[in-house]
Design an enzyme around this catalytic site. Structure first.
Site, PDB file in Angstrom:
ATOM      1  CB  CYS A 137      52.560  65.813 -26.168  1.00 26.54           C
ATOM      2  SG  CYS A 137      53.139  64.237 -25.504  1.00 26.54           S
TER       3      CYS A 137
ATOM      4  CG  HIS B  46      55.455  67.124 -22.803  1.00 22.44           C
ATOM      5  ND1 HIS B  46      54.214  66.942 -23.358  1.00 22.44           N
ATOM      6  CD2 HIS B  46      55.736  68.440 -22.969  1.00 22.44           C
ATOM      7  CE1 HIS B  46      53.768  68.097 -23.835  1.00 22.44           C
ATOM      8  NE2 HIS B  46      54.678  69.025 -23.617  1.00 22.44           N
TER       9      HIS B  46
ATOM     10  CG  ASN C 208      54.937  72.677 -24.420  1.00 23.05           C
ATOM     11  OD1 ASN C 208      54.566  71.568 -24.819  1.00 23.05           O
ATOM     12  ND2 ASN C 208      54.968  72.987 -23.136  1.00 23.05           N
TER      13      ASN C 208
END
Ligand SMILES: *[C@@H]1O[C@H](CO)[C@@H](O)[C@H](O)[C@H]1NC(C)=O
Ligand SMILES: *[C@@H]1O[C@H](CO)[C@@H](O)[C@H](O)[C@H]1NC(C)=O
Ligand SMILES: *[C@@H]1O[C@H](CO)[C@@H](O)[C@H](O)[C@H]1NC(C)=O
Ligand SMILES: *[C@@H]1O[C@H](CO)[C@@H](O)[C@H](O)[C@H]1NC(C)=O
Length: 343
Positions: free
Chosen positions: A102, A282, A306
Site C-alpha cells: 500500500c 495502511h 484505496n
C-alpha cells in the site's frame, strides 16, 4: 513491525515462519499458494478473528523536523466539496493484491498527481519499481521500506530522489500480490528483497525469490519518465482545515490510517466508534472532501482512493469522517515535491 500495510505483512510472515519449504519448487508453490490463501481468509474473517489474529503492535506516525511541515493556511472559506478525480489528477484504482505494498501505491499515486498538476499527461507510474528497488531505512526512527512487507511514503520519496526517477507502470508493471489474470500466472512475480533491505527492521525476507524478477534485473534508468524527478518532500500539519486547503492547492496527498475496520467498509462515511489514531497500518491517497446531509444535520467527510481494486467500496474509494482525526488520517499527510522542468 515497523512499516505500513502490516495487516497483510503479518499474514505473510506467519505463513513464512510456519511453512519454510525444503526445495525451490516447493517453496514457490507453497509461498504463492499461501499468499492467495491468506488473502481469501483475510476477506472472510469476522471482525473478532481479524482482530485477534491480525492485530499488530501499534505503530505511531513518524514526526519530522518542523521545517518539513507546511502549516500555512489560506484562510479562504472552504467549499462544501472538492474532488481531484473529475479534474483528471487521479489515475484508475489499482489492486495491491496479497502484498503489503500500500505504501508504494500511496507514494506513486501522489507523484502521478504532482506530474499531472505540473501540466503533464496523467500517467500510470510504476509501483513495482518502488516495491522491488526501495530499501530505504530511517534508523533513528526505526522505520524501513520492506517491499511486500510494508514501508513508508516519506522513505519512498527519498528512494525516488536517490534513484533519479520513476518508470511508467507499463514499462515496469505491477506483478506482486498474486494479482495477475488467472490465465497468465507468468505475470506474477517473486522478486528478491530490494538492495539495502534491512532484515533487522523488516523481519525475515521472502524464503524464495527469483533474481530475474528483481530490481537489479529489471530496473532500466533509460526508461525513466523524461523530466520526472523529485527535489524534496513535505509533510502537512495535522489541522484538517490546513490539510483541506493544502489538498486543494497541492493536489492529491499521501496519507496513512488505521485500517483495521476498513475491511468491513461497503459505502457511506466510515466512522468506527473505536479506531486508535496512533495505530497506523495502511497508506492511501487523499483526493477530496464533501458533506453528507443526515437526519441530524451535516456530516463532513474525506474522499480517499484505496488500492484494493475498483470493486471494493465506492468504486475503489471510500469516505471517512473529517475534522476529528479519524483513524489517524491527519497524522502522516505527505507529498513529493517535483523538480521544476528543464533543470
Ligand atoms: C492506467 O491504467 C489503467 C489500467 O489499469 C487504464 O485503464 C488507464 O487508462 C490508464 N490510465 C492512464 C492515464 O493511462
Ligand atoms: C539495520 O537496522 C538496524 C537498526 O535496527 C541498524 O542498526 C543497522 O545498521 C541497519 N543495517 C544496515 C545494513 O543499514
Ligand atoms: C524466474 O523468472 C523468469 C522471468 O520472469 C522466468 O522466465 C523463470 O521461469 C523464473 N524461474 C522460476 C524458477 O520461477
Ligand atoms: C486549524 O486551522 C484553522 C485555519 O487556520 C484555524 O482557524 C483553527 O483554529 C485551527 N484549529 C486548531 C484546532 O488549531
Amino acid at each position: 513491525m515497523v512499516s505500513l500495510c502490516g495487516i497483510l505483512v503479518l499474514v505473510l510472515v506467519n505463513s513464512v515462519l510456519s511453512s519454510y519449504p525444503e526445495d525451490e519448487e516447493g517453496a514457490n508453490n507453497l509461498f504463492q499458494g499461501k499468499m492467495t490463501f491468506a488473502a481469501n481468509k483475510f476477506a472472510d474473517m469476522d471482525p473478532k478473528e481479524f482482530q485477534s489474529k491480525i492485530l499488530m503492535p501499534k505503530r505511531r506516525a513518524p514526526t519530522f523536523e518542523s521545517s518539513r511541515y507546511i502549516k500555512s493556511t489560506v484562510n479562504d472559506p472552504l467549499p462544501d466539496s472538492f474532488d481531484w478525480v473529475p479534474k483528471n489528477m487521479v489515475t484508475s484504482v489499482k489492486d495491491q493484491g496479497a502484498a503489503g505494498s500500500c505504501w508504494a501505491f500511496s507514494t506513486v499515486e501522489n507523484i502521478e498527481g504532482q506530474w499531472a498538476m505540473a501540466g503533464k499527461p496523467l500517467t500510470n507510474l510504476s509501483v513495482e519499481q518502488v516495491v522491488d528497488c526501495d530499501g530505504m531505512e530511517d534508523i533513528p526512527g526505526k522505520n524501513a521500506d520492506c517491499g511486500v512487507f510494508g514501508g513508508w511514503p516519506y522513505l519512498a520519496y527519498q528512494y525516488i530522489m536517490k534513484a533519479g526517477g520513476l518508470s511508467t507502470w507499463s514499462d515496469y508493471p505491477y506483478c506482486s500480490g498474486d494479482t495477475a489474470d488467472k490465465h497468465h500466472p507468468e505475470d506474477n512475480c517473486m522478486p528478491c528483497p530490494a538492495p539495502g533491505f534491512n532484515a533487522s527492521l523488516c523481519g525475515p525476507p521472502v524464503p524464495y525469490c527469483n533474481m530475474s524478477q528483481s530490481c537489479v534485473a529489471k530496473l532500466n534508468k533509460d526508461k525513466f519518465v523524461n523530466g520526472l524527478q523529485l527535489s524534496s518532500w513535505k509533510a502537512i500539519d495535522q489541522n484538517e482545515t490546513v490539510v483541506a486547503e493544502q489538498l486543494m492547492k497541492i493536489g492529491p496527498l499521501s496519507i496513512a490510517i488505521n485500517a483495521e475496520l476498513l475491511q468491513l467498509y461497503h459505502k457511506g462515511v466510515f466512522e468506527p466508534h473505536h479506531c486508535d489514531p496512533k495505530n497506523l497500518d495502511h497508506a492511501v491517497l487523499l483526493v477530496g472532501f464533501g458533506k453528507e446531509k443526515t437526519l441530524f444535520g451535516e456530516k463532513s467527510f474525506w474522499k480517499v482512493k484505496n488500492s484494493w481494486g475498483p470493486k471494493w467500496g465506492l468504486n475503489g474509494y471510500f469516505q471517512i469522517k473529517r475534522d476529528v482525526g479519524m483513524c489517524g488520517i491527519n497524522t502522516q499527510v505527505t507529498t513529493a515535491v517535483l523538480s521544476p522542468p528543464n533543470k
